[in-house]
Write an enzyme that holds these catalytic residues in place. Structure first.
Site, mmCIF file in Angstrom:
data_model
loop_
_atom_site.group_PDB
_atom_site.id
_atom_site.type_symbol
_atom_site.label_atom_id
_atom_site.label_comp_id
_atom_site.label_asym_id
_atom_site.label_seq_id
_atom_site.Cartn_x
_atom_site.Cartn_y
_atom_site.Cartn_z
ATOM 1 N N ASP A 90 -6.351 -1.393 8.215
ATOM 2 C CA ASP A 90 -6.237 -1.230 6.759
ATOM 3 C C ASP A 90 -5.334 -0.044 6.413
ATOM 4 O OD1 ASP A 90 -7.872 -3.340 5.951
ATOM 5 O OD2 ASP A 90 -9.678 -2.103 5.832
ATOM 6 N N HIS A 123 -3.897 -6.611 4.782
ATOM 7 C CA HIS A 123 -3.823 -7.107 6.163
ATOM 8 C C HIS A 123 -2.436 -7.641 6.501
ATOM 9 C CE1 HIS A 123 -8.473 -7.707 5.968
ATOM 10 N NE2 HIS A 123 -8.108 -6.443 5.903
ATOM 11 N N HIS A 150 -10.543 -1.806 12.653
ATOM 12 C CA HIS A 150 -10.148 -2.449 11.396
ATOM 13 C C HIS A 150 -9.767 -1.421 10.338
ATOM 14 C CE1 HIS A 150 -9.563 -5.679 8.608
ATOM 15 N NE2 HIS A 150 -10.101 -4.883 7.703
ATOM 16 N N HIS A 178 -9.856 2.240 1.407
ATOM 17 C CA HIS A 178 -8.648 1.924 0.645
ATOM 18 C C HIS A 178 -8.327 2.960 -0.428
ATOM 19 C CE1 HIS A 178 -8.158 -1.849 2.617
ATOM 20 N NE2 HIS A 178 -9.319 -2.305 2.211
HETATM 21 ZN ZN ZN Z 1 -9.370 -4.806 5.782
#
Ligand code: ZN
Length: 293
Positions: free
Chosen positions: A228, A67, A224, A251
């Site tokens: 990321d 973040h 969001h 991720h």
């Molecule tokens: Zn995140």
């Protein structure tokens, strides 16, 4: 700038200070509790990517970096020293907004070095079942993200994001991380989300959002994921000129795309195409801007 709070996964209290850095430093994390041990914010140090992007060097861990990295990349900060006195970045409100505000308060200063972009020349695609991430040649950075969660509040969400002045701050930075109540017990058993609460995560039970304030955007979840992605992609070391298309990624796939780009040097070229764009760092270290301890 300094900011304190708790880590989402470890629950530890941590103080964070963002400091200006000379041109060509990049983003460097410094563990002030470990004699200033430094870890460069680069793909080769990526350690774990299941629920957060953590960096590790010589056994020293810095967790949940994405973040802050996203805020730095979103505001085009090329050089900065990130000082922390524990192993995880503060989660603050679960978004990148507190970091953005802190950087804005500090101000940015152009530096005597040009930004070197990675211009995509050939597509790179990674497919893993129904999950997919790819990058294609384009004239500017563009991100198209889709998610699909079998939940009445989320379902299918897609967003196309092309950064220009103020857009990252308004449309992406405020989007908070999210999680499902049904998974909390499993995550806690795995030693994760010990610092999680309705203050820093959008939590969904079977039907609804449990946070009393609700969501910041109807598609906050998809936003969001873009937040990321911007943080994770910054570990390439160059801002991108290309079109990223992600579907149900996360991720791990973001990190795979960066690793693939670093292996496949034939797919991109470093360029200073926007020759007027210079690198930037923070102007100064601002005062304390947020607490969540
Ligand atoms: Zn995140």
């Amino acid at each position: 700038m300094s900011l304190s709070g708790i880590g989402l996964h470890t629950g530890v209290t941590v103080n964070l200070r963002l400091c200006p850095a000379p041109a060509n430093t990049g983003i460097i994390f410094k563990r002030t509790d470990l004699d200033g041990f430094t870890i460069e914010g680069q793909s080769r140090h990526v350690a774990r990517v299941s629920y957060a992007t953590s960096l590790m060097k010589k056994g020293v861990l810095i967790s949940t970096t994405e973040h802050l990295l996203s805020a730095l990349a979103g505001l085009e900060v090329d050089n900065a020293i990130v000082e922390i006195d524990n192993l995880e970045l503060p989660i603050v409100d679960g978004s990148a907004l507190p970091f953005v505000k802190a950087i804005r308060q500090a101000g940015l200063r152009p530096q005597r070095a040009r930004r070197v972009y990675a211009r995509i020349l050939k597509p790179v695609e990674i497919v893993d079942g129904v999950k997919r991430i790819a990058i294609y040649p384009a004239e500017t950075l563009r991100i198209s993200y889709s998610i699909d969660f079998p939940h009445p509040v989320i379902g299918t969400q897609s967003l196309d994001f092309t950064p220009h002045a103020g857009k990252y701050e308004d449309d992406i930075a405020p989007a908070r991380t999210f999680g499902f109540l049904a998974e909390v017990e499993m995550l806690l058993k795995s030693g994760l989300v010990k610092g999680g609460s309705l203050e820093n995560v959008v939590v969904l039970d079977k039907e609804r959002v449990m946070n009393p304030e609700g969501v910041r955007f109807p598609d906050e979840f998809c936003r969001h994921k873009i937040l990321d992605l911007i943080g994770d992609m910054s570990l390439l070391g160059h801002p991108l000129i290309g079109h990223v298309v992600a579907d149900r990624a996360g991720h791990a796939m973001h990190a795979q795309l960066v690793a693939q780009l670093l292996r496949r040097k034939d797919c991109w070229t470093p360029t200073t195409s926007s020759s007027t764009v210079s690198k930037a760092t923070l102007r100064r270290a601002p005062a304390l801007v947020a607490t969540n301890a």
